[in-house]
Motif scaffolding. Structure first.
Motif, short mmCIF file in Angstrom:
data_model
loop_
_atom_site.label_atom_id
_atom_site.label_comp_id
_atom_site.label_asym_id
_atom_site.label_seq_id
_atom_site.Cartn_x
_atom_site.Cartn_y
_atom_site.Cartn_z
N GLN A 1 0.89 -1.16 0.00
CA GLN A 1 0.00 0.00 0.00
C GLN A 1 0.93 1.21 0.00
O GLN A 1 1.48 1.58 1.03
CB GLN A 1 -0.92 -0.02 1.22
CG GLN A 1 -1.91 -1.18 1.19
CD GLN A 1 -2.83 -1.18 2.38
OE1 GLN A 1 -2.84 -2.12 3.18
NE2 GLN A 1 -3.66 -0.15 2.50
N THR B 1 -9.51 7.12 -3.77
CA THR B 1 -8.85 5.90 -4.20
C THR B 1 -7.78 5.56 -3.18
O THR B 1 -6.98 6.42 -2.81
CB THR B 1 -8.20 6.04 -5.58
OG1 THR B 1 -9.21 6.33 -6.55
CG2 THR B 1 -7.48 4.75 -5.97
N LYS C 1 -4.73 2.78 -2.82
CA LYS C 1 -4.05 1.87 -3.74
C LYS C 1 -3.51 0.62 -3.04
O LYS C 1 -3.11 0.66 -1.88
CB LYS C 1 -2.89 2.61 -4.42
CG LYS C 1 -3.36 3.76 -5.31
CD LYS C 1 -2.18 4.47 -5.94
CE LYS C 1 -2.66 5.62 -6.83
NZ LYS C 1 -1.53 6.37 -7.41
N THR D 1 -1.18 -2.95 -4.39
CA THR D 1 -0.60 -3.86 -5.37
C THR D 1 -0.09 -5.09 -4.64
O THR D 1 0.21 -5.04 -3.45
CB THR D 1 0.55 -3.21 -6.17
OG1 THR D 1 1.57 -2.80 -5.26
CG2 THR D 1 0.07 -2.02 -6.96
N SER E 1 -2.98 -5.18 -9.33
CA SER E 1 -3.49 -4.16 -8.42
C SER E 1 -4.92 -4.46 -8.02
O SER E 1 -5.65 -5.17 -8.72
CB SER E 1 -3.39 -2.78 -9.05
OG SER E 1 -4.29 -2.68 -10.15
N HIS F 1 -7.20 -1.68 -6.33
CA HIS F 1 -7.41 -0.38 -5.70
C HIS F 1 -8.84 -0.24 -5.19
O HIS F 1 -9.79 -0.61 -5.87
CB HIS F 1 -7.11 0.75 -6.69
CG HIS F 1 -5.72 0.74 -7.22
ND1 HIS F 1 -4.64 0.25 -6.50
CD2 HIS F 1 -5.22 1.17 -8.41
CE1 HIS F 1 -3.54 0.38 -7.22
NE2 HIS F 1 -3.86 0.92 -8.38
#
Lengths: 114, 113
Positions: free
Chosen positions: B6, B20, B22, B24, B73, B75
């Motif tokens: 993150q 948003t 994030k 991954t 990802s 998100h």
């Protein structure tokens, strides 16, 4: 609110004490978990029980001893802890141990070791 | 090694704006992806998950997340932020036959009135 309760909510103990954390789930789940949450670190999985059998032990020091007497209850027995063990200890449960099922968490026990 | 990132410790958004958060990941095998939220002095609450199928998943409190396999990802998004969305958000990934959830370090979301 999530169906998972933990007691006590707060605990202060000395390094020579023995105490136990209790977790109870009312969701009919078959898997239960203990996590350690420290500030600014990812959650650390400590133990996993599935159908009352321990299936995961993530190299946790022996001063932490879990017990799962049935599928609804989980204990974490603590003895001779160190100050670095101070953290939030979270219990969780899931329908079973399968990867696709989400976990439901209790509110946690805030442990302070002095 | 399997991991979740993150990249933002904190995200600040004005109330009413889209948000948003994030996430991954890096795992071997097909991932199961989760978002959880933690309010102060509370345990984690499940928001949503991706298991298979439609890449856009919808969850609690108006949140949704998009799985992007090529970008690895997942998100978290919401079209219009509320002050009450302010909390700590965690992304997690798990793979089939593995009991362990791999957790991100969390992102603090602050929604300003």
């Amino acid at each position: 609110e999530t169906g998972v309760t933990q007691t006590p909510r707060h605990l202060v103990m000395g390094m020579t004490n023995k105490k136990s954390l209790k977790c109870e789930q009312h969701l009919g789940h078959n898997a239960m978990y203990w996590y350690k949450q420290s500030a600014k670190k990812p959650l650390e999985l400590m133990f996993v029980y599935s159908l009352e059998e321990r299936v995961e032990n993530n190299s946790v020091p022996s001063r932490f001893s879990p017990e799962c007497p049935n599928s609804s209850h989980l204990f974490l027995h603590l003895h001779t802890l160190q100050p670095e063990d101070s953290a939030l200890y979270l219990c969780a449960s899931s329908q079973d141990g399968l990867a696709r099922h989400e976990q439901y968490f209790g509110p946690g026990t805030r442990l302070t070791v002095t | 090694a399997q991991s979740v990132a993150q990249p933002e410790d904190q995200v600040n958004v004005a109330e009413g704006n889209p948000l948003t958060v994030k996430c991954t990941y890096s795992v071997s095998g097909n991932p199961y992806l989760f978002w959880y939220v933690q309010y102060p002095n509370r345990g984690l609450q499940f928001l949503l998950k991706y298991i298979t199928g439609d890449n856009l998943v919808k969850g609690s409190y108006g949140f949704e997340a998009e799985f992007n396999k090529s970008q690895t990802s997942f998100h978290l998004k919401k079209p219009s932020a509320l002050v009450s969305d302010s909390a700590l958000y965690f992304c997690a990934v798990r793979v089939y036959s593995n009991y362990q959830l791999i957790w991100g370090a969390g992102t603090k979301l602050i929604i300003k009135p």
